[in-house]
Design a protein around this motif. Structure first.
Motif: not given
Length: 522
Positions: A173-189
């Motif tokens: 779950f936390f691996e998926q959450e880190v990947d999701r938040l990392g992708t979202e962080l890249s999109l925001r950046s």
């Protein structure tokens, strides 16, 4: 005293058949149960819930569950219908299992199984170790031991599988959450970068520079306006002087070209040097050479300007000079116009950027705030991912909270039930109690007057004499006959009836079990 004894003896003789029936039925049922009930063997295995072996201050498992709660969950999963049917079929727990209904098999397995957990958190004694006992009753010692061993094996395997699975699911779950938040962080950046690129001319960080630049351009625009007005005035005065005198005179220094201004300055320096040095002095000769070079440049500029304005027409010297000066003035006026247009365009762009900057600041702040929020979530998810990874390693290596077998089930050497002497004695005791209860109940319900003392107690009078009922010889024989017949019926009929029920209807042990179940005692 003798009369009372005779009276109750007569009542006992009169009620003896019914009392004998109750006694014989109870004693017979107790004896049959003592003989017919199957022998059962019982064994027990004991387990303990051990705490995490690694200190929680150093590394904590991600599977946080109360020990008692975990045992209850495992108990319910162990006693599922599928498990019980599988175990009953694997070890042939019951005879004639092929013809038994699955529901009856499951109910019998659950009735024969006893799982008890004790310990845990206590208000008085504080935290106590959680102990688990698993008991099972079977028809043979080997079946009882095998079933308990299978229970323990499945419980321990399910405990390890659940804890490792829960830790693995947490890590996933936390691996998926880190990947999701990392992708979202890249999109925001990327969104922030795109916005900054699209609005690079109106970013809040450059607002002070734009304001200062706007003030500077406005000052330059005012200066150009003043210079252009001076040039226009000079042009008018030059034309007026030429028309009035036919000569141009000397233009003001401010209206001369840079070469002309430098030439005038050098001529002044040359005149001052001649007052001090001779014409052959090195300083004077150097100034003279520079003046000659500048004169050639000024004449070339004037000729070039005059050539564009005369259209190959030969003009006189003063007119040529006038045209040259007017062309120079017009050229500078055109340059002022170009500069003014450029400054006006730049001022308009700055004013537009300054006007758009507040909205861009709000939008950029919103994008940055979203980015910061996701960044905080990402950092927290990364930290928890590290904890989940450590917790998963703890569970996989069996270093977390776990259930351990401390006493395996042993093959019993003696039956646990039934206690046959106790059953037989219990049947006799219950029969005596039923007979005595029947006698007392009949005595309490009978309100007839049967003795002289009862006449005295109820009516308050003392009879002079009491005449008993005198039986005839025939009545006496009939009464004795019925008593003997009733005794024979009770002595012979009750065992015969019980034998018939046990043989042709249902075994008496099953009848007794059903009766006890209906009464809530089974």
């Amino acid at each position: 005293m003798s009369s009372n004894f005779k009276f109750y003896r007569s009542l006992l003789a009169r009620r003896f058949p019914v009392m004998a029936i109750l006694f014989l039925i109870s004693a017979a049922v107790g004896g049959i149960l003592a003989v017919r009930l199957p022998t059962t063997y019982e064994t027990v295995a004991r387990l303990i819930v051990q705490p995490q072996q690694i200190s929680e201050d150093l590394a904590a498992s991600t599977v946080q569950i109360d020990a008692l709660e975990e045992v209850r969950i495992l108990q319910e999963q162990l006693l599922t219908r599928a498990n019980l049917l599988d175990i009953a079929d694997q070890f042939e727990v019951f005879e004639d299992l092929e013809n038994a209904l699955p529901n009856d098999t499951v109910a019998a397995m659950r009735a024969a199984t006893n799982i008890n957990a004790s310990g845990g958190q206590s208000r008085r004694a504080g935290p106590q170790p959680v102990l688990v006992s698993i008991e099972f009753r079977a028809r043979t010692p080997r079946i009882a031991a095998d079933v308990v061993y299978e229970y323990v094996t499945r419980l321990l395997a399910e405990n390890a599988r659940q804890r490792a699975g829960a830790a693995g699911e947490t890590l996933s779950f936390f691996e998926q959450e880190v990947d999701r938040l990392g992708t979202e962080l890249s999109l925001r950046s990327a969104a922030i970068t795109d916005f900054q690129n699209e609005n690079s001319d109106a970013l809040p960080a450059d607002q002070d520079f734009r304001l200062q630049r706007l003030l500077l351009l406005q000052e330059r625009l005012d200066g150009i306006s003043e210079d252009r007005a001076g040039l226009e005035d000079t042009r008018v005065r030059t034309i007026e002087i030429f028309e009035a005198t036919g000569n141009l005179g000397v233009l003001p220094e401010a209206q001369q070209t840079p070469e002309q201004q430098e030439l005038t300055q050098l001529e002044r320096e040359l005149s001052q040097a001649l007052t001090t040095f001779s014409e052959t002095a090195p300083q004077v000769q150097q100034l003279q050479r520079r003046i000659d070079v500048l004169r050639e440049q000024v004449e070339a500029q004037q000729l070039q300007t005059a050539a564009g304005d005369t259209d190959d027409e030969q003009l006189s010297g003063p007119e040529t000079l006038l045209n040259l000066q007017l062309a120079e003035i017009d050229s500078r006026l055109d340059e002022f116009d170009r500069q003014e247009d450029n400054i006006i365009d730049e001022i308009a762009a700055l004013e537009d950027a300054i006007a758009r900057t507040p909205l861009n600041s709000i939008t950029l702040s919103s994008l940055q705030r979203d980015y910061d929020n996701i960044r905080l979530q990402y950092d927290s998810a990364v930290q928890r991912l590290a904890q989940a990874s450590i917790g998963e390693r703890i569970e996989v290596s069996a270093r977390g909270q776990r259930i351990t077998l401390i006493e395996p089930a042993a093959v019993p050497t003696s039956p646990a039930s039934p206690n046959r002497p106790m059953l037989a004695a219990g049947g006799v005791g219950v029969g005596l109690a039923l007979a005595a209860a029947f006698f007392m109940l009949m005595e309490l319900l009978n309100n007839t007057v049967r003795r002289p003392v009862e006449i005295t107690n109820r009516l308050g009078i003392t009879p002079l004499a009491v005449l008993p009922y005198i039986e005839s010889p025939r009545e006496r024989v009939t009464r004795r006959f019925f008593r003997v017949t009733a005794a024979l019926v009770v002595i012979c009929g009750v065992p015969a009836a019980l034998w018939a029920v046990d043989t042709y209807y249902l075994p008496l042990d099953l009848v007794a079990e059903r009766v006890l179940s209906r009464l809530g005692l089974g």
